[in-house]
Structures are given as structure tokens and as C-alpha cells.
Scaffold this motif. Sequence first.
Motif, short mmCIF file in Angstrom:
data_model
loop_
_atom_site.label_atom_id
_atom_site.label_comp_id
_atom_site.label_asym_id
_atom_site.label_seq_id
_atom_site.Cartn_x
_atom_site.Cartn_y
_atom_site.Cartn_z
N GLY A 148 -3.66 6.20 -2.69
CA GLY A 148 -4.47 6.64 -3.83
C GLY A 148 -5.10 7.99 -3.60
N ILE A 149 -5.56 8.25 -2.38
CA ILE A 149 -6.16 9.56 -2.07
C ILE A 149 -5.12 10.65 -2.20
N ILE A 150 -3.91 10.41 -1.68
CA ILE A 150 -2.84 11.41 -1.77
C ILE A 150 -2.45 11.65 -3.23
N LEU A 151 -2.35 10.56 -4.00
CA LEU A 151 -2.03 10.71 -5.42
C LEU A 151 -3.14 11.48 -6.14
N GLY A 152 -4.41 11.25 -5.73
CA GLY A 152 -5.50 12.00 -6.33
C GLY A 152 -5.38 13.50 -6.08
N GLY A 192 -6.93 2.21 -16.37
CA GLY A 192 -6.72 0.83 -15.94
C GLY A 192 -5.27 0.55 -15.60
N GLY A 193 -4.35 1.08 -16.42
CA GLY A 193 -2.93 0.89 -16.15
C GLY A 193 -2.48 1.57 -14.87
N GLY A 194 -2.99 2.79 -14.63
CA GLY A 194 -2.64 3.47 -13.39
C GLY A 194 -3.12 2.73 -12.16
N ALA A 195 -4.35 2.19 -12.23
CA ALA A 195 -4.87 1.42 -11.09
C ALA A 195 -4.08 0.14 -10.88
N THR A 196 -3.76 -0.55 -11.96
CA THR A 196 -2.99 -1.79 -11.84
C THR A 196 -1.60 -1.53 -11.27
N LEU A 197 -0.99 -0.44 -11.70
CA LEU A 197 0.33 -0.08 -11.16
C LEU A 197 0.25 0.22 -9.67
N LEU A 198 -0.78 0.96 -9.28
CA LEU A 198 -0.96 1.27 -7.85
C LEU A 198 -1.16 0.01 -7.03
N PHE A 199 -2.04 -0.88 -7.48
CA PHE A 199 -2.31 -2.10 -6.74
C PHE A 199 -1.08 -3.00 -6.72
N GLY A 200 -0.40 -3.10 -7.87
CA GLY A 200 0.75 -3.99 -7.95
C GLY A 200 1.92 -3.55 -7.07
N LEU A 201 2.15 -2.24 -7.01
CA LEU A 201 3.28 -1.75 -6.22
C LEU A 201 3.02 -1.85 -4.72
N LEU A 202 1.79 -1.57 -4.31
CA LEU A 202 1.50 -1.51 -2.88
C LEU A 202 0.99 -2.83 -2.31
N LEU A 203 0.60 -3.75 -3.17
CA LEU A 203 0.11 -5.04 -2.69
C LEU A 203 0.93 -6.19 -3.26
#
Length: 314
Positions: free
Chosen positions: A135-139, A110-121
Motif C-alpha cells: 500500500g505504501i508503494i502504491l501510494g 473503499g473499492g481500492g482498499a477492498t481490492l488491495l486487501f482481497g488480493l494480498l490477503l
Amino acid sequence: MAERRVLWLGLGLMLLSAGFLVWQIRAPYGFILELRAAKLGALICVGAATGAATVLFQTVAGNRLLTPGLVGFDALFVLLQTVLVAGLGGVGFAQIPTAPRFLIEAATLGGGATLLFGLLLRRDAQDVMRMILTGIILGVLLRGSAEMVQRLMDPSDFAVVQQAMFASFGAVDAGQLGVSAVVLLAALALSLRLAPALDVCALGRDTSRGLGLHHDRLVMIALLLMAAMVSVSTALVGPVTFLGLLTASLARHLTGTHRHAVLIPAAALLGALILVAGQFLFERLLGSASALAVIVEFCGGLTFLFLVLKRRRR
């Protein structure tokens, strides 16, 4: 008509769940019912969470070929398992209490997703596709890192990691299941409350803003709800990548509507039905308990290829 089909799906799930619990049951009845009820609850929670989360994700992304697993949830989960086994060893990893490990996994996802969304949006939700591609590249990066660590492991430790890479419904803790159910019910309730706004959001950013919708805020809320559902379901049993794509596609086909007040519960019920029916078939009738995740991924992958080829013909 669409609402009636959702009711039929719910009735079918109830009947199938009852059959799952009592089929060929023998003494000791209480102990067996307790084990079956925990497994049934996990199947329903994971199926419902995956189906509803995929509908939200596809609406926000404006693309019916995407699943939340593409953003990197599965890769982060595998990397976390790999790091824990590499640091503690297979024996130490097995000795971690189930409740703390579940909380660590769910919080990390959950924290990783929130960080991804927060930084890019941070500014707006206009470039959702950039977030998805990131997200795909990070995956890919996380999977490569996990594989590098796995090559340095002992064979016994690698076997532990390999077992954690696939969804398993065999041993589910009641406490973890309770937490997952509470999070899932709360996320589903909020998603249904946002259903009219999601209908407008599906028209596109410019159109929805022209109709007075606060599009960017809705996108962020929908992504956080999706992240919560996927995080707890993945931490509960492991990754199931293509189940959401299968359920979302079937929900749209069976209901014949674009209204999220129907699509979200339909996808949730279909996800639960697929997992419960699959586990009932393989475990009760065929005597195999380990093939469900593989078969679901195979069917979901075929659905993905079918949708891609169908869109290409158009």
C-alpha cells in the motif's frame, strides 16, 4: 477508571459542541445554527472515524506507528481529484453535483482498499506487513502519477486540485453528512462488538489462533471496517493523515488500558474533541477558518517523530 475517563471525554465533547453552536450567535439564528450544525457534524464524524479506524489498523498490523493513510487512501483521493479536474476542467469539476461526487469518491476509496486487501490477503492474514508495504508503494506511485498530471494543468485548474488536497470543513452537504454518519455508526457498532476478539488478536496471530480465534477472518473484517470509515471521512472533507496517530496515542495514554471496548470509543471521542476544539479556537477566537488541517497534521507529525525516537531509545 478507564470507563470513567471515556465518560468524561463524552461529556467534554457535548459541552464543547454546545459552545461551538451558540458562541456569539446572531440573527438569523436558524440559518446560522444550520450551518454550524453541519460543520459540527462533519468535525465529529471525521474525528471519530479517523480515531477508531487507526486503533483497528494498528491492532491488525501489530504496530502503533502506523495510520490508515500510509496504505494509500490519501494518494488515491488526490489522484481521483486530479483526474476529474484534468478531464472536466475546473468549471466542469465545480458543476458536478455534490452527492454523485461524494458517492464516486467513497466508492473508489473503499473499492481500492477492498481490492488491495482481497488480493494480498486471499490465503491468510499472516503477511499483513507485506500488504502495508504494498500500500505504501502504491501510494508513492499514485502521488507521482497525480503530480505528473498536475504539471500539465492550467494554473487555474491546478488551484482547484490544490484546494482539494487539504481537508476542508467549510462547506458540508447535509445528505453527505447523513450517509457518512450512518456508515460511521454502523462501523463503530461492529467494531465494539468485535472488541473482545480484537483484544485476543492484539496478542499476535499464533497466540490468538492457539486460543481458538479465527484470526484471518477477524483481520479481514477489521480492515474492511477501517476502510469504510476512512473512505467516507476522506470523501466528506478530504485527507487528514496524522490525526489518527495522534488520537490513538492519546487514547492509550489517557485510558491506560489495552481493551478495545475502551480504546475504540476513547480514540473516537478524542478525534472529535481535537477537531471541534481546534475549529472553535481558530474560527471563533482567532478569526481564521483554514489553519485547522495544517495544525492537526503538524501535531500528528510531531507525535509520529516522538514515538519513533522513543522506541529507538528503548
